[in-house]
Design an enzyme around this catalytic site. Structure first.
Site, PDB file in Angstrom:
ATOM      1  N   HIS A  67      42.123  44.121  39.661  1.00  0.00           N
ATOM      2  CA  HIS A  67      42.885  43.696  38.480  1.00  0.00           C
ATOM      3  C   HIS A  67      44.069  42.820  38.888  1.00  0.00           C
ATOM      4  O   HIS A  67      44.374  41.827  38.232  1.00  0.00           O
ATOM      5  CB  HIS A  67      43.406  44.911  37.713  1.00  0.00           C
ATOM      6  N   ASP A 222      31.480  42.553  37.760  1.00  0.00           N
ATOM      7  CA  ASP A 222      30.831  43.013  36.527  1.00  0.00           C
ATOM      8  C   ASP A 222      30.027  41.862  35.942  1.00  0.00           C
ATOM      9  O   ASP A 222      30.336  41.320  34.877  1.00  0.00           O
ATOM     10  CB  ASP A 222      31.872  43.510  35.532  1.00  0.00           C
ATOM     11  N   GLN A 225      28.475  42.084  32.295  1.00  0.00           N
ATOM     12  CA  GLN A 225      29.531  41.968  31.292  1.00  0.00           C
ATOM     13  C   GLN A 225      30.040  40.531  31.204  1.00  0.00           C
ATOM     14  O   GLN A 225      30.254  40.001  30.108  1.00  0.00           O
ATOM     15  CB  GLN A 225      30.687  42.902  31.646  1.00  0.00           C
TER      16      GLN A 225
END
Length: 245
Positions: A67, A222, A225
């Site tokens: 992140h 991911d 996604q």
């Protein structure tokens, strides 16, 4: 009261924390077309209002190095950086435990402050329209800390999402939802997590509408996604650049 009055100094920046859509919109609108000095000596463009570049990193919290890399890139490429933390009940299957998902708001807030995030958005399930209370149909903040008026909140961390766990909240399946193409959701993770990517697409769309970012940042790991969100942006003509890193 439109916004939670939390501002924690970090260097020359001050991070704002918002728990309401109206508060975040008010903050961003105040900056979006602010007049900028283009530093072009003698140019007639000096001082003209130009659109503000907003970088957006949507998360479910429990922030880690991955992140942080997204936030750092957003910081390099945009004037304003917004991070959201929302544990999305719509993307949890019946066999998955929503309540056991890790929530580390205090650490997350510290990481965002140190990364020079401008605005941290912490809506609860009621604010995002994804929950109803089972007891009497009325959303009520029962915890005394969460009943504290916005104007009285300070730089202490408040786990706003925990309200949904304390008052007996169940996902609001009457909510209008975004349904990605089955060709993108029926394989890989989607095969064993029915409805997962529908929940992801719905909340990401809502967040894009709230923040109206110039760029949104997602992790390449991911991959499924990421492909779904890129298709979502293309099919719905959303004016946001998806950046994978």
């Amino acid at each position: 009261v439109y916004k939670v009055a939390i501002a924690t100094s970090f260097g020359n920046r001050s991070m704002r924390l918002f728990t309401t859509i109206s508060g975040l919109r008010c903050y961003l609108d105040s900056y979006r077309f602010r007049r900028h000095n283009l530093e072009t000596v003698g140019s007639y463009l000096d001082g003209w209002a130009i659109p503000l570049e907003i970088g957006f990193v949507p998360t479910m919290g429990a922030l880690h190095a991955g992140h942080l890399s997204l936030i750092q890139r957003a910081r390099r490429e945009n004037k304003i950086v917004v991070v959201s933390i929302f544990v999305n009940p719509l993307q949890f299957a019946p066999t998955e435990d929503f309540q056991r998902y890790p929530r580390t708001l205090k650490q997350d807030q510290t990481l965002c402050e140190q990364a020079n995030v401008d605005a941290l958005f912490l809506p609860d399930a009621a604010e995002m329209g994804t929950a109803t209370q089972m007891a009497n149909g009325e959303w009520r903040m029962q915890n005394s800390e969460l009943r504290t008026p916005n104007s009285e909140l300070r730089s202490r961390s408040v786990s706003v999402d925990s309200a949904s766990r304390r008052v007996g909240v169940t996902p609001n399946f009457s909510l209008t939802q975004v349904l990605p193409p089955s060709t993108l959701t029926s394989e890989l993770c989607g095969r064993s997590r029915e409805g997962h990517f529908q929940g992801v697409a719905t909340i990401v769309t809502k967040l894009f509408n709230v923040v109206q970012p110039t760029r949104a940042y997602f992790g390449q790991k991911d991959a499924q996604q990421l492909a779904i969100i890129r298709r979502l942006v293309t099919d719905l003509n959303l004016p946001v650049e998806i950046v994978a890193c």
